[in-house]
Design an enzyme around this catalytic site. Structure first.
Site: not given
Length: 476
Positions: A53, A58, A61, A201, A205, A465, A470
């Site tokens: 990682c 992670c 990246k 993934y 990525e 909002h 939302e």
């Protein structure tokens, strides 16, 4: 602190707990055990703590993803009154990969140092070398300079992670001319043309980063979709957008041969013409990093993929030997490894209230740093239908988020959300999102889903909002 000198390490005596692997899971396990007063040691077979990682996953990246996002923002800046498109495109084209790499590498080195200091602060002995089993309570440590010594431990945790899979040259002639996802972070220059092989993934990525930074990018996938372990909606939205923004997606194909040519590499594929590129990146999956552990000496069971088999308490079939993180091949995510390791140490060394502590592997949220990003938690629609049949209800919405309000229509990224509910109370069992901010939005909703929130709970929550988030509470 620096790793223990060999002469000093040989005199340690028996540990209460010894962890093999200095990645996120191993570090989390060791430090939590030490916080309860346990005598703890840890072995890491590289000069850098933090594991995949921190070093080749992670963290770097995400730095590259942010870099690609900055390029996108520059391209869109003129629509918001900053400069003009021609000037901004020149700025994007001037991107300095070596400069960014140098800063990124320095950032990672600082993190390595923090992990080192944290071990020292918590009193964990740091052994730099390769650990392998001699027997169930004894490990051989081969230091990086080749010296060997043994240590004893009452309990041992295997947390050595995984590594990228690359085909052999026998499987795909010339495969070794490419690099794996770890090698992506070693690139000193930005390739002008790149082929990324894979549909998971990591492939999505890396291809997105290359494409966003201006490389001619080819993504080769075996089927007609990417992210096939995720809800199908996500690929249905993402893949056309990737093609829309200039990525060359080659579907229903694979690599049959890679050969060196003047000025680069030629990728031969099952379907379609050969592709000439500067770099080939293999991102076709990962497998257990079990080489040299000596698991056979103690009889620790593995599955047919090499993953160490462990139960819900991280226990292997051998008493006092545990396994967690990517070596187990289950929910291969950094926070999962950390959480599992901390709970294991809570149970082994913590107060009585933790005697049954373990990680619940259900409803683990995950994110894909694609462009736009993806967030997912709970069951996909196919999995929900398989498990619950006709008792599920699915709510979806698609829109263009407000961050693109000033952009031309063809520049506006898509957004799509799906909420999956089950039973008469419509408990929310799945949430899948793609669009700007999905990576950040998901965390709070993951808490709600983990707590058993229902459609009525979502509806009872007043919307914020104007936001994209939302839409999750007004989707019904």
């Amino acid at each position: 602190m620096p790793p223990l000198p060999v002469k000093e390490a040989e005199k340690i005596g028996e540990y209460d707990l010894f962890v093999i692997g200095g990645g996120s899971g191993g570090l989390g396990t060791a430090r939590r055990a030490a916080s309860y007063g346990a005598k703890v040691g840890l072995a890491e077979a590289s000069h850098r703590l933090g594991g995949t990682c921190v070093n080749v996953g992670c963290v770097p990246k995400k730095v590259m993803w942010y870099t690609s996002e900055e390029a996108s923002s520059l391209r869109h800046a003129a629509a918001y009154g900053f400069g003009n498109a021609e000037e901004n495109d020149k700025i994007v084209a001037s991107f300095n990969w070596p400069k960014l790499k140098k800063k990124r590498d320095a950032y990672i080195e600082r993190l390595n140092g923090i992990y080192d200091r944290n071990l020292a602060k918590d009193g964990v002995d740091y052994h730099e070398g390769y650990a392998s089993f001699v027997d169930k309570n004894t490990l051989n440590i081969k230091s990086l300079n080749g010296e060997n010594y043994t240590i004893k431990a009452k309990k041992i945790v295997i947390a050595v992670g995984g590594k990228p899979h690359v085909p052999t040259d026998e499987e795909v002639p010339g495969a070794s001319l490419g690099i794996d996802s770890d090698g992506f972070f070693e690139l000193e220059e930005q390739p002008k043309r790149v082929a990324v092989v894979g549909a998971g993934y990591i492939a999505v990525e890396l291809a997105g980063i290359f494409n966003g930074l201006g490389s001619e990018t080819h993504l080769l996938i075996r089927h007609g979709a990417v992210l096939r372990t995720f809800d199908p909606m996500l690929s249905d939205v993402l893949l056309p957008w990737m093609e829309h923004v200039g990525m060359n997606v080659h579907k229903e194909t694979g690599v049959t041969k890679v050969e060196k040519i003047d000025g680069g590499l030629r990728v031969h594929q099952k379907n379609g013409e050969p592709i000439d590129v500067d770099t080939v990146v293999w991102a076709i999956g990962r497998h257990a990093n079990d080489n040299g552990l000596g698991l056979d000496k103690v009889g620790v069971k593995q599955d047919d993929k090499g993953n160490v088999i462990a139960n819900e308490y991280q226990e292997t079939n051998v008493e006092d030997i545990y396994a967690l993180g990517d070596i187990g091949g289950k929910a291969e995510l950094t926070p999962v490894a950390i959480a599992a390791g901390r709970r294991l140490s809570n149970r082994l060394f913590g107060p009585p209230e933790f005697k049954d502590d373990k990680l619940d592997y259900n409803d683990i949220p995950s994110v894909v740093f694609s462009h736009p990003p993806i967030g997912s938690v709970g069951l996909s629609e196919p999995d929900a239908r398989k498990k619950y049949g006709e008792s599920i209800k699915v709510y979806t919405t698609r829109f263009r988020d407000m961050s693109g309000a000033m952009l031309d229509e063809n520049q506006k990224q898509p957004t799509a959300y799906k909420v999956i509910c089950e039973g008469p109370n419509e408990r929310v069992i799945g949430l899948h999102m793609i669009g700007v901010g999905s990576d950040e939005i998901l965390q709070g909703f993951a808490v709600a889903i983990k707590c058993g929130a229902t459609r009525k709970d979502f509806q009872a929550t007043v919307a914020i909002h104007p936001t994209s988030a939302e839409e999750v509470v007004t989707i019904f």
